[in-house]
Design an enzyme around this catalytic site. Structure first.
Site, short mmCIF file in Angstrom:
data_model
loop_
_atom_site.label_atom_id
_atom_site.label_comp_id
_atom_site.label_asym_id
_atom_site.label_seq_id
_atom_site.Cartn_x
_atom_site.Cartn_y
_atom_site.Cartn_z
N SER A 1 14.43 73.70 40.64
CA SER A 1 13.99 73.77 42.03
C SER A 1 12.81 72.82 42.18
O SER A 1 11.72 73.07 41.63
CB SER A 1 13.55 75.18 42.39
OG SER A 1 12.78 75.13 43.57
N HIS B 1 18.16 71.70 42.77
CA HIS B 1 18.12 72.80 43.74
C HIS B 1 17.07 72.44 44.79
O HIS B 1 15.89 72.27 44.48
CB HIS B 1 17.75 74.09 43.01
CG HIS B 1 17.76 75.31 43.88
ND1 HIS B 1 18.90 76.05 44.13
CD2 HIS B 1 16.77 75.91 44.55
CE1 HIS B 1 18.60 77.06 44.92
NE2 HIS B 1 17.32 77.01 45.21
N ASP C 1 15.14 73.53 48.02
CA ASP C 1 14.76 74.72 48.79
C ASP C 1 14.31 74.31 50.19
O ASP C 1 13.20 73.82 50.38
CB ASP C 1 13.64 75.46 48.06
CG ASP C 1 14.18 76.27 46.90
OD1 ASP C 1 15.14 77.02 47.10
OD2 ASP C 1 13.64 76.12 45.78
N GLY D 1 11.12 82.24 50.00
CA GLY D 1 9.94 81.76 50.72
C GLY D 1 8.96 81.02 49.84
O GLY D 1 8.32 80.08 50.30
N PHE D 2 8.85 81.44 48.60
CA PHE D 2 7.82 80.84 47.74
C PHE D 2 8.31 80.75 46.30
O PHE D 2 9.01 81.65 45.81
CB PHE D 2 6.54 81.70 47.78
CG PHE D 2 5.98 81.82 49.17
CD1 PHE D 2 5.12 80.84 49.67
CD2 PHE D 2 6.36 82.87 50.00
CE1 PHE D 2 4.63 80.94 50.98
CE2 PHE D 2 5.87 82.97 51.30
CZ PHE D 2 5.01 82.00 51.79
N ASP E 1 18.53 82.82 41.44
CA ASP E 1 17.39 82.06 41.95
C ASP E 1 16.18 82.96 42.17
O ASP E 1 16.22 83.87 43.00
CB ASP E 1 17.82 81.41 43.27
CG ASP E 1 16.75 80.50 43.86
OD1 ASP E 1 15.75 80.23 43.18
OD2 ASP E 1 16.94 80.07 45.01
N GLY F 1 12.20 83.61 39.93
CA GLY F 1 11.58 84.27 38.78
C GLY F 1 12.36 84.13 37.48
O GLY F 1 12.19 84.93 36.57
N GLY G 1 12.24 77.04 38.90
CA GLY G 1 11.17 76.28 39.54
C GLY G 1 9.96 76.26 38.64
O GLY G 1 9.83 75.43 37.74
C1 DX5 Z 1 12.46 80.91 46.65
C2 DX5 Z 1 13.32 79.71 46.29
C3 DX5 Z 1 13.46 79.53 44.83
C4 DX5 Z 1 12.18 79.30 44.11
C5 DX5 Z 1 12.39 79.26 42.65
O1 DX5 Z 1 12.29 80.92 48.02
O2 DX5 Z 1 14.60 79.86 46.84
O3 DX5 Z 1 14.39 78.50 44.56
O4 DX5 Z 1 11.58 78.10 44.51
O5 DX5 Z 1 11.15 79.15 42.06
P1 DX5 Z 1 10.71 80.05 40.83
O6 DX5 Z 1 11.64 79.68 39.71
O7 DX5 Z 1 9.30 79.62 40.63
O8 DX5 Z 1 10.87 81.48 41.25
ZN ZN Z 2 16.18 78.46 46.12
#
Ligand code: DX5
Ligand code: ZN
Length: 235
Positions: free
Chosen positions: A15, A40, A42, A151-152, A184, A186, A206
């Site tokens: 991501s 990926h 986002d 979201g994050f 997707d 964590g 991510g």
């Molecule tokens: C959350 C996104 C994810 C996120 C993944 O809103 O859809 O793709 O960025 O990031 P990590 O791997 O840090 O949870």
């Molecule tokens: Zn995502």
């Protein structure tokens, strides 16, 4: 690359939300040469989720700077409005949220996005009861199971998402088209093994990937967790 019986070819999907945007070109080339298989993207509109990320222009830049295919993960209230933009820049998959479309319009939305010439993914939040999946599982190419609320980047893995992954695997296995399953949110070296055992094919990463000093080693370790997965197939 050769795979052995009992080994599953896990695709690591970085991501770029967690990448260093100051050198995004280098960041996508680096994960590609480190063994990633799918970018990926986002996409957040500040309405469907409480954050704004980036749009087609930055996505296109990322795509042009590597040879990886991409999934546009649309966290937007109007996926049908934005999907053509992401098809136009060459995304292989476009995924939108089950929650963004009324249930009665879900099949039509899938058909409309497929008609753009892309593969279609449908994403499910951790509190989604997954009841709509059975009706569409043979019409889509990707099931995107959220293990955080979107979201994050950098949030902690939610067990409710893992429960949804188990449900999705069972529904997928009972169907005929057998779409890929991506997880997707964590995902890191502590959670990856469980999602692979529960049926995930694609692991979106991510923070855990981009914060790791060594992308190749992190990807190698995640893929190694696919070895001898119960029920794993020869790839
Ligand atoms: C959350 C996104 C994810 C996120 C993944 O809103 O859809 O793709 O960025 O990031 P990590 O791997 O840090 O949870
Ligand atoms: Zn995502």
């Amino acid at each position: 690359m050769e795979y052995h019986v009992g080994m599953k070819n896990i695709i690591v999907s970085p991501s770029i939300l967690a990448a260093n945007f100051g050198r995004l070109g280098d960041e996508v080339r680096a994960v590609e040469s480190a063994g990633a298989g799918l970018l990926h993207l986002d996409i957040m509109d500040g309405h469907f989720v409480p954050n704004i990320s980036f749009g087609p222009k930055v996505s296109s830049f990322a795509l042009k700077n590597c040879n990886l295919p991409a999934d546009a993960h649309l966290m937007v209230s109007e996926p049908l409005k934005w999907a053509p933009e992401f098809a136009k820049i060459g995304c292989e998959f476009i995924s939108f949220h089950d929650e963004a479309v009324p249930r009665r319009e879900l099949s039509r939305a899938i058909a409309e996005i497929a008609a753009l010439g892309v593969k279609v993914g449908v994403a499910f939040n951790p509190d989604n009861d997954m009841s709509s999946l059975s009706g569409i599982v043979d019409d889509i190419d990707l099931i995107l199971i959220m293990t955080v609320f979107p979201g994050f980047a950098g949030q902690s893995f939610l067990e409710s998402g893992l429960n949804n992954l188990h449900k999705a695997s069972a529904i997928r296995d009972a169907g005929t088209r057998k779409p890929l399953i991506a997880v997707d949110g964590g995902v890191n070296l502590d959670t990856a093994g469980r999602v692979i055992s529960a049926g995930a094919d694609i692991l979106v990463m991510g923070s855990a990937l981009y914060a790791s000093g060594d992308y190749a080693e992190t990807i190698r370790r995640v893929k190694a967790l696919g070895a001898c997965r119960p029920g794993g197939k020869t790839s």
